[in-house]
Design a protein around this motif. Structure first.
Motif, PDB file in Angstrom:
ATOM      1  N   ASP A   1       0.873  -1.285   0.028  1.00  0.00           N
ATOM      2  CA  ASP A   1      -0.111  -0.020   0.010  1.00  0.00           C
ATOM      3  C   ASP A   1       0.796   1.169  -0.027  1.00  0.00           C
ATOM      4  OD1 ASP A   1      -2.604   0.926   0.013  1.00  0.00           O
ATOM      5  OD2 ASP A   1      -2.378   1.691   2.096  1.00  0.00           O
ATOM      6  N   THR A   2       2.165   1.020  -0.329  1.00  0.00           N
ATOM      7  CA  THR A   2       2.930   2.369  -0.426  1.00  0.00           C
ATOM      8  C   THR A   2       3.443   2.574  -1.779  1.00  0.00           C
ATOM      9  OG1 THR A   2       4.007   1.555   1.545  1.00  0.00           O
ATOM     10  CG2 THR A   2       5.300   3.094   0.209  1.00  0.00           C
ATOM     11  N   PRO A   3       3.269   3.974  -2.190  1.00  0.00           N
ATOM     12  CA  PRO A   3       3.583   4.232  -3.637  1.00  0.00           C
ATOM     13  C   PRO A   3       5.135   3.941  -4.042  1.00  0.00           C
ATOM     14  CG  PRO A   3       2.644   5.846  -2.500  1.00  0.00           C
ATOM     15  CD  PRO A   3       2.858   5.102  -1.376  1.00  0.00           C
ATOM     16  N   GLY A   4       5.030   3.521  -5.296  1.00  0.00           N
ATOM     17  CA  GLY A   4       6.407   3.092  -5.800  1.00  0.00           C
ATOM     18  C   GLY A   4       6.274   3.165  -7.473  1.00  0.00           C
ATOM     19  N   ASP A   5       7.141   2.342  -8.126  1.00  0.00           N
ATOM     20  CA  ASP A   5       7.116   2.292  -9.699  1.00  0.00           C
ATOM     21  C   ASP A   5       6.200   1.471 -10.301  1.00  0.00           C
ATOM     22  OD1 ASP A   5       9.133   4.452  -9.512  1.00  0.00           O
ATOM     23  OD2 ASP A   5      10.900   3.034  -9.439  1.00  0.00           O
ATOM     24  N   VAL A   6       5.697   1.666 -11.158  1.00  0.00           N
ATOM     25  CA  VAL A   6       4.541   0.691 -11.494  1.00  0.00           C
ATOM     26  C   VAL A   6       5.504   0.081 -12.828  1.00  0.00           C
ATOM     27  CG1 VAL A   6       2.814   0.734 -13.550  1.00  0.00           C
ATOM     28  CG2 VAL A   6       2.423   2.594 -11.668  1.00  0.00           C
ATOM     29  N   PRO A   7       5.270  -1.181 -12.798  1.00  0.00           N
ATOM     30  CA  PRO A   7       5.850  -2.120 -13.821  1.00  0.00           C
ATOM     31  C   PRO A   7       6.103  -1.548 -15.286  1.00  0.00           C
ATOM     32  CG  PRO A   7       4.660  -3.610 -12.201  1.00  0.00           C
ATOM     33  CD  PRO A   7       4.132  -2.058 -12.034  1.00  0.00           C
ATOM     34  N   ASP A   8       6.933  -1.663 -15.820  1.00  0.00           N
ATOM     35  CA  ASP A   8       7.292  -0.952 -17.198  1.00  0.00           C
ATOM     36  C   ASP A   8       6.039  -1.796 -18.101  1.00  0.00           C
ATOM     37  OD1 ASP A   8       9.147   0.465 -16.418  1.00  0.00           O
ATOM     38  OD2 ASP A   8      10.959  -0.931 -17.160  1.00  0.00           O
ATOM     39  N   TYR A   9       5.999  -2.851 -18.046  1.00  0.00           N
ATOM     40  CA  TYR A   9       5.029  -3.596 -19.035  1.00  0.00           C
ATOM     41  C   TYR A   9       3.651  -3.373 -18.964  1.00  0.00           C
ATOM     42  CZ  TYR A   9       3.127  -6.782 -15.270  1.00  0.00           C
ATOM     43  OH  TYR A   9       2.791  -7.368 -14.198  1.00  0.00           O
ATOM     44  N   LEU A  10       3.314  -2.415 -17.955  1.00  0.00           N
ATOM     45  CA  LEU A  10       1.953  -1.908 -17.587  1.00  0.00           C
ATOM     46  C   LEU A  10       1.797  -0.490 -18.141  1.00  0.00           C
ATOM     47  CD1 LEU A  10       1.137  -3.288 -14.233  1.00  0.00           C
ATOM     48  CD2 LEU A  10       0.381  -4.140 -16.293  1.00  0.00           C
ATOM     49  N   CYS A  11       3.041  -0.003 -18.760  1.00  0.00           N
ATOM     50  CA  CYS A  11       3.006   1.362 -19.246  1.00  0.00           C
ATOM     51  C   CYS A  11       3.042   1.651 -20.640  1.00  0.00           C
ATOM     52  CB  CYS A  11       3.906   2.209 -18.256  1.00  0.00           C
ATOM     53  SG  CYS A  11       3.918   2.232 -16.499  1.00  0.00           S
ATOM     54  N   CYS A  12       2.794   2.594 -21.313  1.00  0.00           N
ATOM     55  CA  CYS A  12       2.776   2.900 -22.579  1.00  0.00           C
ATOM     56  C   CYS A  12       4.058   3.169 -22.895  1.00  0.00           C
ATOM     57  CB  CYS A  12       1.625   3.951 -23.068  1.00  0.00           C
ATOM     58  SG  CYS A  12       1.787   4.589 -24.705  1.00  0.00           S
ATOM     59  N   GLN A  13       5.029   2.891 -24.010  1.00  0.00           N
ATOM     60  CA  GLN A  13       6.159   3.424 -24.242  1.00  0.00           C
ATOM     61  C   GLN A  13       6.091   4.765 -24.678  1.00  0.00           C
ATOM     62  OE1 GLN A  13       8.783   0.400 -26.132  1.00  0.00           O
ATOM     63  NE2 GLN A  13       7.518  -1.392 -25.673  1.00  0.00           N
ATOM     64  N   ILE A  14       5.340   5.325 -25.119  1.00  0.00           N
ATOM     65  CA  ILE A  14       5.081   6.662 -25.546  1.00  0.00           C
ATOM     66  C   ILE A  14       5.096   7.709 -24.484  1.00  0.00           C
ATOM     67  CG2 ILE A  14       4.273   8.387 -26.975  1.00  0.00           C
ATOM     68  CD1 ILE A  14       3.340   6.324 -28.924  1.00  0.00           C
ATOM     69  N   THR A  15       3.848   7.693 -23.444  1.00  0.00           N
ATOM     70  CA  THR A  15       3.743   8.236 -22.428  1.00  0.00           C
ATOM     71  C   THR A  15       4.477   7.854 -21.041  1.00  0.00           C
ATOM     72  OG1 THR A  15       1.728   7.162 -21.615  1.00  0.00           O
ATOM     73  CG2 THR A  15       1.573   8.783 -23.475  1.00  0.00           C
ATOM     74  N   PHE A  16       4.808   6.748 -21.018  1.00  0.00           N
ATOM     75  CA  PHE A  16       5.265   6.057 -19.686  1.00  0.00           C
ATOM     76  C   PHE A  16       4.276   6.017 -18.545  1.00  0.00           C
ATOM     77  CE2 PHE A  16       8.990   7.687 -22.078  1.00  0.00           C
ATOM     78  CZ  PHE A  16       9.598   6.531 -22.407  1.00  0.00           C
ATOM     79  N   GLU A  17       2.975   6.556 -19.015  1.00  0.00           N
ATOM     80  CA  GLU A  17       2.011   6.217 -17.802  1.00  0.00           C
ATOM     81  C   GLU A  17       1.197   4.872 -18.076  1.00  0.00           C
ATOM     82  OE1 GLU A  17      -0.487   9.754 -18.945  1.00  0.00           O
ATOM     83  OE2 GLU A  17       0.858  10.864 -17.754  1.00  0.00           O
ATOM     84  N   ILE A  18       0.470   4.506 -16.869  1.00  0.00           N
ATOM     85  CA  ILE A  18      -0.265   3.263 -16.800  1.00  0.00           C
ATOM     86  C   ILE A  18      -1.279   3.054 -17.948  1.00  0.00           C
ATOM     87  CG2 ILE A  18      -1.720   3.885 -15.133  1.00  0.00           C
ATOM     88  CD1 ILE A  18      -1.196   1.107 -13.907  1.00  0.00           C
ATOM     89  N   PHE A  19      -1.541   2.226 -18.579  1.00  0.00           N
ATOM     90  CA  PHE A  19      -2.257   1.815 -19.576  1.00  0.00           C
ATOM     91  C   PHE A  19      -3.770   2.256 -19.051  1.00  0.00           C
ATOM     92  CE2 PHE A  19       0.960  -0.989 -21.640  1.00  0.00           C
ATOM     93  CZ  PHE A  19       0.808  -0.181 -22.792  1.00  0.00           C
ATOM     94  N   ARG A  20      -4.670   2.898 -19.945  1.00  0.00           N
ATOM     95  CA  ARG A  20      -6.038   2.770 -19.887  1.00  0.00           C
ATOM     96  C   ARG A  20      -6.663   1.910 -21.159  1.00  0.00           C
ATOM     97  NH1 ARG A  20     -10.178   5.491 -22.095  1.00  0.00           N
ATOM     98  NH2 ARG A  20      -8.802   6.942 -22.998  1.00  0.00           N
ATOM     99  N   ASP A  21      -6.378   1.981 -22.147  1.00  0.00           N
ATOM    100  CA  ASP A  21      -6.872   1.499 -23.404  1.00  0.00           C
ATOM    101  C   ASP A  21      -5.723   0.876 -24.078  1.00  0.00           C
ATOM    102  OD1 ASP A  21      -8.514  -0.066 -25.170  1.00  0.00           O
ATOM    103  OD2 ASP A  21      -9.301   2.023 -25.967  1.00  0.00           O
ATOM    104  N   PRO A  22      -5.137  -0.379 -23.666  1.00  0.00           N
ATOM    105  CA  PRO A  22      -3.949  -0.765 -24.474  1.00  0.00           C
ATOM    106  C   PRO A  22      -4.037  -1.469 -25.683  1.00  0.00           C
ATOM    107  CG  PRO A  22      -4.338  -2.421 -22.500  1.00  0.00           C
ATOM    108  CD  PRO A  22      -5.362  -1.318 -22.611  1.00  0.00           C
ATOM    109  N   VAL A  23      -3.719  -1.152 -26.891  1.00  0.00           N
ATOM    110  CA  VAL A  23      -3.705  -1.933 -28.136  1.00  0.00           C
ATOM    111  C   VAL A  23      -2.286  -2.455 -28.765  1.00  0.00           C
ATOM    112  CG1 VAL A  23      -5.877  -0.678 -29.001  1.00  0.00           C
ATOM    113  CG2 VAL A  23      -3.448   0.149 -29.418  1.00  0.00           C
TER     114      VAL A  23
END
Length: 283
Positions: free
Chosen positions: A201-223
């Motif tokens: 429950d402590t903030p950390g780094d989101v795993p890379d595979y869950l993030c877009c390679q353009i925005t580096f933000e966590i996916f919402r609608d991945p294609v």
């Protein structure tokens, strides 16, 4: 004759209401919010049973950040049409401003569910997702300190109970004869359990595979593209429109019809966010 005249009168009132609405829309586009509110109010007075008039006036109050009136108009709109995406969105925003995160989240979820079965554009979905993420994070932040305090209190209670158990059974001391002293090992295991629970429950780094390679933000609608690279749909579509029809990473030719929803990653993101609500802050 009388019935026909009555129907004509009703039709005339409805046309007048639509004219007021059109005038209100023109004022809204020019940011003349006071005038727009007046027009929508006249439309409501003529035809109070039309949900969109309440929604439109609510949007004016939204622009003015008059949250009490936003809540009032959105509730009236939803009472007439519970399938109003904008109605649920506006009500969610008003509730979020009141710090009622749980109810706001329900309204945003309902709005997104309704969008799935409609032809509304990505812009509306993006706006709703952003406020939903904000509400989820605020809800996590609001309760995180309380959760940590409860976890620490529970840990102390468990440690005391474990110590008391071994004391009463005569296995607390290390030189207890004829027994295997499990107390130190159990204390270590208990500590690991609570430490891991707090870390989750402590903030950390989101795993890379869950993030877009353009925005580096966590996916919402991945294609996923034919090259096997996964992107956020809206961001990739923007790239295809503004930069060119090629994969941003592999540079291979790419068209919109070749994109396929990455359901596995989407499910993984949903599972991760369910366990780590702090990750909504990255959106």
């Amino acid at each position: 004759m009388a019935a026909a005249a009555a129907a004509e009168d009703v039709g005339g009132v409805a046309r007048q209401a639509e004219l007021r609405r059109a005038e209100g829309n023109a004022c809204f586009r020019k940011a003349r919010l006071g005038a727009a509110i007046d027009c929508y109010t006249e439309a409501i007075a003529l035809c109070p049973g039309v949900a969109v008039y309440w929604v439109n006036r609510g949007l004016c109050h939204f622009r003015r950040k008059d949250w009490a009136r936003v809540e009032e108009d959105s509730l009236r709109a939803l009472a007439l049409d519970d399938a109003s995406v904008k109605g649920h969105y506006l009500l969610g925003c008003a509730l979020l401003e009141k710090d009622d995160c749980a109810l706001a989240i329900k309204e945003f979820d309902k709005a997104l569910d309704l969008l799935k079965s409609s032809n509304s554009g990505d812009k509306m979905a993006k706006d709703i997702w952003q406020v939903l993420a904000k509400a989820k994070y605020q809800d996590w932040e609001k309760h995180s300190t309380q959760r940590v305090w409860k976890m620490q209190s529970l840990r102390e209670a468990c440690e005391n109970a474990l110590q008391e158990h071994h004391f009463l059974s005569g296995t607390l001391s290390e030189d207890s004869e004829g027994t295997t002293n499990e107390y130190p090992e159990q204390c270590k295991l208990l500590s690991e359990v609570f430490t891991n629970a707090i870390l989750a429950d402590t903030p950390g780094d989101v795993p890379d595979y869950l993030c877009c390679q353009i925005t580096f933000e966590i996916f919402r609608d991945p294609v996923i593209t034919p090259s096997g690279v996964t992107y956020e749909r809206a961001i990739l579509l923007e790239h295809l429109r503004k930069v060119g029809n090629f994969d941003p990473v592999t540079r291979e030719p790419l068209k919109e019809h070749q994109l396929v929803p990455n359901l596995a990653i989407k499910e993984a993101v949903q599972a991760y966010l369910k366990e780590h609500s702090w990750a909504y802050k990255s959106n």
